[in-house]
Motif scaffolding. Sequence first.
Motif, PDB file in Angstrom:
ATOM      1  N   GLY B  98      26.085 -27.540 -29.912  1.00 24.93           N
ATOM      2  CA  GLY B  98      24.864 -28.263 -29.539  1.00 24.93           C
ATOM      3  C   GLY B  98      23.640 -27.374 -29.630  1.00 24.93           C
ATOM      4  O   GLY B  98      22.587 -27.781 -30.143  1.00 24.93           O
ATOM      5  N   ALA B  99      23.773 -26.130 -29.140  1.00 23.44           N
ATOM      6  CA  ALA B  99      22.650 -25.186 -29.173  1.00 23.44           C
ATOM      7  C   ALA B  99      22.271 -24.853 -30.612  1.00 23.44           C
ATOM      8  O   ALA B  99      21.088 -24.832 -30.976  1.00 23.44           O
ATOM      9  CB  ALA B  99      23.009 -23.915 -28.393  1.00 23.44           C
ATOM     10  N   LEU B 100      23.285 -24.617 -31.464  1.00 25.10           N
ATOM     11  CA  LEU B 100      23.023 -24.296 -32.879  1.00 25.10           C
ATOM     12  C   LEU B 100      22.367 -25.493 -33.571  1.00 25.10           C
ATOM     13  O   LEU B 100      21.433 -25.331 -34.371  1.00 25.10           O
ATOM     14  CB  LEU B 100      24.327 -23.924 -33.591  1.00 25.10           C
ATOM     15  CG  LEU B 100      24.985 -22.609 -33.149  1.00 25.10           C
ATOM     16  CD1 LEU B 100      26.364 -22.468 -33.798  1.00 25.10           C
ATOM     17  CD2 LEU B 100      24.112 -21.399 -33.487  1.00 25.10           C
ATOM     18  N   ARG B 101      22.855 -26.692 -33.263  1.00 27.31           N
ATOM     19  CA  ARG B 101      22.306 -27.928 -33.835  1.00 27.31           C
ATOM     20  C   ARG B 101      20.815 -28.061 -33.502  1.00 27.31           C
ATOM     21  O   ARG B 101      20.004 -28.392 -34.362  1.00 27.31           O
ATOM     22  CB  ARG B 101      23.097 -29.121 -33.292  1.00 27.31           C
ATOM     23  CG  ARG B 101      22.587 -30.500 -33.659  1.00 27.31           C
ATOM     24  CD  ARG B 101      22.776 -30.776 -35.123  1.00 27.31           C
ATOM     25  NE  ARG B 101      22.332 -32.117 -35.494  1.00 27.31           N
ATOM     26  CZ  ARG B 101      21.074 -32.477 -35.666  1.00 27.31           C
ATOM     27  NH1 ARG B 101      20.115 -31.611 -35.486  1.00 27.31           N
ATOM     28  NH2 ARG B 101      20.778 -33.714 -36.032  1.00 27.31           N
ATOM     29  N   LEU B 102      20.478 -27.804 -32.240  1.00 21.73           N
ATOM     30  CA  LEU B 102      19.088 -27.931 -31.799  1.00 21.73           C
ATOM     31  C   LEU B 102      18.200 -26.879 -32.445  1.00 21.73           C
ATOM     32  O   LEU B 102      17.066 -27.164 -32.831  1.00 21.73           O
ATOM     33  CB  LEU B 102      19.006 -27.793 -30.273  1.00 21.73           C
ATOM     34  CG  LEU B 102      19.330 -29.054 -29.484  1.00 21.73           C
ATOM     35  CD1 LEU B 102      19.523 -28.723 -28.019  1.00 21.73           C
ATOM     36  CD2 LEU B 102      18.227 -30.093 -29.652  1.00 21.73           C
ATOM     37  N   ALA B 103      18.707 -25.647 -32.574  1.00 23.39           N
ATOM     38  CA  ALA B 103      17.914 -24.579 -33.181  1.00 23.39           C
ATOM     39  C   ALA B 103      17.658 -24.897 -34.653  1.00 23.39           C
ATOM     40  O   ALA B 103      16.559 -24.677 -35.172  1.00 23.39           O
ATOM     41  CB  ALA B 103      18.626 -23.235 -33.034  1.00 23.39           C
ATOM     42  N   ARG B 111      13.790 -36.320 -43.305  1.00 24.33           N
ATOM     43  CA  ARG B 111      13.636 -37.701 -42.838  1.00 24.33           C
ATOM     44  C   ARG B 111      14.917 -38.257 -42.221  1.00 24.33           C
ATOM     45  O   ARG B 111      14.897 -39.293 -41.574  1.00 24.33           O
ATOM     46  CB  ARG B 111      13.201 -38.606 -43.995  1.00 24.33           C
ATOM     47  CG  ARG B 111      11.697 -38.744 -44.163  1.00 24.33           C
ATOM     48  CD  ARG B 111      11.364 -39.950 -45.015  1.00 24.33           C
ATOM     49  NE  ARG B 111      12.241 -40.024 -46.179  1.00 24.33           N
ATOM     50  CZ  ARG B 111      12.097 -39.309 -47.281  1.00 24.33           C
ATOM     51  NH1 ARG B 111      11.093 -38.468 -47.383  1.00 24.33           N
ATOM     52  NH2 ARG B 111      12.934 -39.432 -48.286  1.00 24.33           N
ATOM     53  N   TYR B 112      16.041 -37.581 -42.446  1.00 25.74           N
ATOM     54  CA  TYR B 112      17.303 -38.036 -41.867  1.00 25.74           C
ATOM     55  C   TYR B 112      17.833 -36.872 -41.020  1.00 25.74           C
ATOM     56  O   TYR B 112      17.258 -35.787 -41.026  1.00 25.74           O
ATOM     57  CB  TYR B 112      18.292 -38.382 -42.992  1.00 25.74           C
ATOM     58  CG  TYR B 112      18.248 -37.368 -44.092  1.00 25.74           C
ATOM     59  CD1 TYR B 112      17.416 -37.556 -45.187  1.00 25.74           C
ATOM     60  CD2 TYR B 112      18.971 -36.183 -43.998  1.00 25.74           C
ATOM     61  CE1 TYR B 112      17.311 -36.585 -46.170  1.00 25.74           C
ATOM     62  CE2 TYR B 112      18.871 -35.228 -44.970  1.00 25.74           C
ATOM     63  CZ  TYR B 112      18.052 -35.424 -46.054  1.00 25.74           C
ATOM     64  OH  TYR B 112      17.936 -34.470 -47.008  1.00 25.74           O
ATOM     65  N   PHE B 113      18.894 -37.108 -40.297  1.00 29.52           N
ATOM     66  CA  PHE B 113      19.485 -36.044 -39.495  1.00 29.52           C
ATOM     67  C   PHE B 113      20.555 -35.312 -40.294  1.00 29.52           C
ATOM     68  O   PHE B 113      21.392 -35.950 -40.936  1.00 29.52           O
ATOM     69  CB  PHE B 113      20.128 -36.616 -38.235  1.00 29.52           C
ATOM     70  CG  PHE B 113      19.147 -37.100 -37.214  1.00 29.52           C
ATOM     71  CD1 PHE B 113      18.172 -36.255 -36.706  1.00 29.52           C
ATOM     72  CD2 PHE B 113      19.198 -38.393 -36.741  1.00 29.52           C
ATOM     73  CE1 PHE B 113      17.266 -36.691 -35.738  1.00 29.52           C
ATOM     74  CE2 PHE B 113      18.304 -38.842 -35.770  1.00 29.52           C
ATOM     75  CZ  PHE B 113      17.340 -37.990 -35.282  1.00 29.52           C
ATOM     76  N   VAL B 114      20.534 -33.985 -40.254  1.00 33.31           N
ATOM     77  CA  VAL B 114      21.615 -33.208 -40.850  1.00 33.31           C
ATOM     78  C   VAL B 114      22.569 -32.836 -39.710  1.00 33.31           C
ATOM     79  O   VAL B 114      22.223 -32.060 -38.828  1.00 33.31           O
ATOM     80  CB  VAL B 114      21.092 -31.942 -41.552  1.00 33.31           C
ATOM     81  CG1 VAL B 114      22.256 -31.171 -42.173  1.00 33.31           C
ATOM     82  CG2 VAL B 114      20.050 -32.303 -42.592  1.00 33.31           C
ATOM     83  N   GLY B 115      23.757 -33.425 -39.749  1.00 33.73           N
ATOM     84  CA  GLY B 115      24.714 -33.244 -38.655  1.00 33.73           C
ATOM     85  C   GLY B 115      24.456 -34.279 -37.580  1.00 33.73           C
ATOM     86  O   GLY B 115      23.335 -34.756 -37.414  1.00 33.73           O
ATOM     87  N   LEU B 116      25.495 -34.622 -36.830  1.00 39.01           N
ATOM     88  CA  LEU B 116      25.363 -35.578 -35.727  1.00 39.01           C
ATOM     89  C   LEU B 116      24.285 -35.084 -34.752  1.00 39.01           C
ATOM     90  O   LEU B 116      24.360 -33.944 -34.302  1.00 39.01           O
ATOM     91  CB  LEU B 116      26.719 -35.685 -35.009  1.00 39.01           C
ATOM     92  CG  LEU B 116      26.860 -36.725 -33.903  1.00 39.01           C
ATOM     93  CD1 LEU B 116      26.780 -38.140 -34.467  1.00 39.01           C
ATOM     94  CD2 LEU B 116      28.170 -36.529 -33.155  1.00 39.01           C
ATOM     95  N   LEU B 156      31.737 -29.898 -33.938  1.00 35.11           N
ATOM     96  CA  LEU B 156      31.695 -29.511 -35.350  1.00 35.11           C
ATOM     97  C   LEU B 156      30.874 -30.517 -36.168  1.00 35.11           C
ATOM     98  O   LEU B 156      30.168 -30.127 -37.111  1.00 35.11           O
ATOM     99  CB  LEU B 156      33.110 -29.378 -35.913  1.00 35.11           C
ATOM    100  CG  LEU B 156      33.934 -28.220 -35.323  1.00 35.11           C
ATOM    101  CD1 LEU B 156      35.349 -28.236 -35.889  1.00 35.11           C
ATOM    102  CD2 LEU B 156      33.269 -26.868 -35.584  1.00 35.11           C
ATOM    103  N   LEU B 157      30.953 -31.805 -35.808  1.00 36.99           N
ATOM    104  CA  LEU B 157      30.138 -32.817 -36.504  1.00 36.99           C
ATOM    105  C   LEU B 157      28.645 -32.503 -36.345  1.00 36.99           C
ATOM    106  O   LEU B 157      27.857 -32.707 -37.264  1.00 36.99           O
ATOM    107  CB  LEU B 157      30.416 -34.215 -35.942  1.00 36.99           C
ATOM    108  CG  LEU B 157      31.669 -34.926 -36.443  1.00 36.99           C
ATOM    109  CD1 LEU B 157      31.850 -36.255 -35.708  1.00 36.99           C
ATOM    110  CD2 LEU B 157      31.594 -35.176 -37.956  1.00 36.99           C
ATOM    111  N   MET B 158      28.271 -31.989 -35.179  1.00 32.38           N
ATOM    112  CA  MET B 158      26.857 -31.677 -34.931  1.00 32.38           C
ATOM    113  C   MET B 158      26.350 -30.570 -35.842  1.00 32.38           C
ATOM    114  O   MET B 158      25.199 -30.596 -36.272  1.00 32.38           O
ATOM    115  CB  MET B 158      26.642 -31.299 -33.462  1.00 32.38           C
ATOM    116  CG  MET B 158      26.825 -32.457 -32.494  1.00 32.38           C
ATOM    117  SD  MET B 158      26.128 -32.144 -30.855  1.00 32.38           S
ATOM    118  CE  MET B 158      27.312 -30.976 -30.161  1.00 32.38           C
ATOM    119  N   ILE B 159      27.208 -29.571 -36.126  1.00 32.55           N
ATOM    120  CA  ILE B 159      26.735 -28.466 -36.973  1.00 32.55           C
ATOM    121  C   ILE B 159      27.143 -28.663 -38.430  1.00 32.55           C
ATOM    122  O   ILE B 159      26.944 -27.778 -39.268  1.00 32.55           O
ATOM    123  CB  ILE B 159      27.226 -27.090 -36.459  1.00 32.55           C
ATOM    124  CG1 ILE B 159      28.755 -27.033 -36.393  1.00 32.55           C
ATOM    125  CG2 ILE B 159      26.616 -26.760 -35.109  1.00 32.55           C
ATOM    126  CD1 ILE B 159      29.307 -25.622 -36.239  1.00 32.55           C
TER     127      ILE B 159
END
Lengths: 210, 210
Positions: B98-103, B111-116, B156-159
């Motif tokens: 989650g932290a890596l995803r946010l950073a 325009r879209y999200f990369v990763g959940l 893992l989906l998030m990153i």
Amino acid sequence: MFKIKNIITISDYVTVINIVFGMLAILFQDFRFIYLAIVFDAMDGYVARKTNTVSDFGAELDSICDVVSFGVAPAYLLYYYFEGTFGLIASLIFLICGALRLARFGILDVRYFVGLPIPAGALILSVTCELFLKYNIVNYNLASIIVPILAIIFGLLMISDIRYPKYPNKIGMIIFAISLILALFGIFEPLAICAIGYVGYGILKWDIEK
Amino acid sequence: MFKIKNIITISDYVTVINIVFGMLAILFQDFRFIYLAIVFDAMDGYVARKTNTVSDFGAELDSICDVVSFGVAPAYLLYYYFEGTFGLIASLIFLICGALRLARFGILDVRYFVGLPIPAGALILSVTCELFLKYNIVNYNLASIIVPILAIIFGLLMISDIRYPKYPNKIGMIIFAISLILALFGIFEPLAICAIGYVGYGILKWDIEK
């Protein structure tokens, strides 16, 4: 599939260790993990500069991890050990101030700290809790009011305009490092003196950002 | 004394409500506060655009609050309800992802999200925990292994590089809003279907960022 690994540097791994210790402090209700997080928080910036891997990603990650280890963890432990309405309100105020402090830090670029840095805020709150829990300075009911009030003051110091020095001198660093190691073995009193000294220094000097 | 108040805008107050609900989820071990945090997380961006108060400070604050409400809170509740070594490891991995995803989100501009997205990650983990707790799908010992494994997959989906759509259509929004309100009253099943649908959509479409 995981291109993110291309932007993660060695210093980011150190930052990740910081957030892991912050989370362990929450999961195991132990202040010592916060002290360990402080060590790794100090190290990541050093490693980033030494390995030439300073990055926007690293700076973002740093703030994100700091709010966990130095915002949520001490605020959670405050409520865990002192409970009650005061404990709850103070826990939330401390966390909010910590988050605001980190967001401001992210957009400021100065040679000194504006407001008590959040690791120092986490440190002074942790040692305050430990002092009241160990020495029963006042009875528990009174402590459940005094400690939350102190937590709110520490929170306000973080979002204040009071300047705090960025790098202590070498002797200060060595004393702090030894105090930290002692705290990991349960002797947190020298660390408490360091924390009170640093927080008090800023207040006594009262050098406010114009 | 508190010049920081000059940079705090109306949308930042909404962001602060988000972190307060995240902390309450931790302090009172209640998933419903995470659902409330999702509402305010969606609102702050909307308010910032409507009131023309989009700022670097606001963006920083947003990431800092999101890691608490959607990283620490669900990870904490996972360990709180499912315990054990698996629960601990999965809790830490989910938080780190989650932290890596946010950073990464902080430095990307797409325009879209990369990763959940992390609110969706928090949502799917929360409803998974609630489903296993309420329906005893498998016995508790088995759930203490399956739920942590699912948590790691969500992390893992998030990153990952899987693309997720940024804004659902109006009908989707209304269904999601009603499901969220129902979840606040304890009927979380419709929200669970929404979460599984969104997460599954990304996996089935398998549109990976090049």
